[in-house]
Design a protein around this motif. Structure first.
Motif, PDB file in Angstrom:
ATOM      1  N   UNK A   3       6.803   4.796  28.880  1.00  0.00           N
ATOM      2  CA  UNK A   3       7.994   5.013  29.709  1.00  0.00           C
ATOM      3  C   UNK A   3       7.659   5.920  30.888  1.00  0.00           C
ATOM      4  N   UNK A   4       8.260   5.672  32.043  1.00  0.00           N
ATOM      5  CA  UNK A   4       8.098   6.609  33.160  1.00  0.00           C
ATOM      6  C   UNK A   4       8.650   7.982  32.783  1.00  0.00           C
ATOM      7  N   UNK A 148      11.463  21.159  21.583  1.00  0.00           N
ATOM      8  CA  UNK A 148      11.346  20.140  22.624  1.00  0.00           C
ATOM      9  C   UNK A 148      12.345  19.007  22.402  1.00  0.00           C
ATOM     10  N   UNK A 149      12.555  18.629  21.158  1.00  0.00           N
ATOM     11  CA  UNK A 149      13.553  17.596  20.871  1.00  0.00           C
ATOM     12  C   UNK A 149      14.961  18.087  21.226  1.00  0.00           C
ATOM     13  N   UNK A 150      15.219  19.361  20.966  1.00  0.00           N
ATOM     14  CA  UNK A 150      16.512  19.967  21.314  1.00  0.00           C
ATOM     15  C   UNK A 150      16.736  19.918  22.822  1.00  0.00           C
ATOM     16  N   UNK A 156      19.916  14.725  27.551  1.00  0.00           N
ATOM     17  CA  UNK A 156      20.139  13.294  27.462  1.00  0.00           C
ATOM     18  C   UNK A 156      18.957  12.432  27.852  1.00  0.00           C
ATOM     19  N   UNK A 157      17.754  12.892  27.533  1.00  0.00           N
ATOM     20  CA  UNK A 157      16.540  12.157  27.892  1.00  0.00           C
ATOM     21  C   UNK A 157      15.790  11.746  26.633  1.00  0.00           C
ATOM     22  N   UNK A 158      15.295  10.532  26.605  1.00  0.00           N
ATOM     23  CA  UNK A 158      14.480  10.032  25.493  1.00  0.00           C
ATOM     24  C   UNK A 158      13.200  10.864  25.417  1.00  0.00           C
ATOM     25  N   UNK A 159      12.827  11.381  24.228  1.00  0.00           N
ATOM     26  CA  UNK A 159      11.586  12.148  24.119  1.00  0.00           C
ATOM     27  C   UNK A 159      10.365  11.420  24.692  1.00  0.00           C
ATOM     28  N   UNK A 160      10.345  10.102  24.562  1.00  0.00           N
ATOM     29  CA  UNK A 160       9.200   9.330  25.073  1.00  0.00           C
ATOM     30  C   UNK A 160       9.117   9.352  26.593  1.00  0.00           C
ATOM     31  N   UNK A 179       6.681  13.389  20.204  1.00  0.00           N
ATOM     32  CA  UNK A 179       6.475  12.097  20.850  1.00  0.00           C
ATOM     33  C   UNK A 179       6.454  12.185  22.361  1.00  0.00           C
ATOM     34  N   UNK A 180       6.131  13.358  22.878  1.00  0.00           N
ATOM     35  CA  UNK A 180       6.114  13.589  24.318  1.00  0.00           C
ATOM     36  C   UNK A 180       4.679  13.693  24.845  1.00  0.00           C
TER      37      UNK A 180
END
Length: 216
Positions: A3-4, A148-150, A156-160, A179-180
């Motif tokens: 993902x970008x 980081x997930x928090x 509102x951003x996908x971790x990927x 997953x970042x």
């Protein structure tokens, strides 16, 4: 398919502000004073990148809870004095921030009070106001992925689609566990090989970061 990048997540100490050298120096001094002799390399290995609570647990295990409480209080006092005496942004950081067009935030093992002080002292707080997250907001600090997930969830951003900029091995491990993508700044105390070994794309000059982010 990768993902970008939609969000750049900055650690604070050692990435935005050049405070890790101050912290390491204070920890070495406290160890000598309170009965746990430590080298700078040992401080980097044990403490750098970890939360205040996690460091306190290590000190309590070694020296007992009463000494750990003294250590914690003295660290806050001595660190604050050193920050006021001459904390600066990380070399090249202002230029990097000026060139980064992606949304950004801060996710640090430090407390909000500490970040208000260090980011405020260096004129960076306003740049990130409203997008600053602390390990005090989650159950587990780095190297767990919780912080980081928090941050990603709050914005509102996908971790990927997140890229993390870190200077410590626990921080890189936390980013990878979330997953970042992880970019490891090796211009500080942690050796480049420790960052690379945890899965980071390593760079040595903060001015190189915008191009690395643009390349994904």
């Amino acid at each position: 398919m990768i993902k970008p990048i939609e969000l750049v997540v900055f650690d604070c100490d050692g990435v935005l502000v050049d405070s890790e050298r101050i912290a390491a120096r204070v920890q070495v001094a406290l160890g000598a004073e309170l009965g746990w002799p430590l080298t700078e390399a040992e401080v980097v290995e044990r403490f750098i990148g970890r939360s205040h609570a996690a460091i306190g647990e290590q000190v309590a295990e070694r020296l007992g809870p009463e000494t750990a409480a003294v250590w914690s209080k003295r660290f806050e006092e001595l660190h604050a004095e050193a920050v006021d005496a001459g904390l600066t942004p990380v070399d090249g950081l202002p230029e990097a921030l000026a060139a980064i067009t992606l949304p950004t935030c801060v996710a640090s093992s430090g407390s909000h009070e500490k970040m208000r002080h260090t980011l405020g002292r260096t004129g960076l707080h306003d740049h990130f106001a409203g997008r600053i997250f602390s390990a005090t907001e989650v159950a587990r600090g780095k190297p767990a992925p919780d912080l980081f997930l928090h941050a990603a969830r709050q914005l509102g951003v996908d971790p990927a689609a997140c890229a993390v900029v870190e200077d410590s091995r626990p921080g890189v491990e936390a980013a990878r566990a979330a997953g970042m993508r992880a970019f490891g700044y090796a211009g500080g105390l942690t050796p480049a090989e420790r960052l690379a070994g945890a899965g980071a794309t390593v760079f040595h000059d903060m001015r190189d970061l915008p191009a690395l982010l643009a390349a994904g």
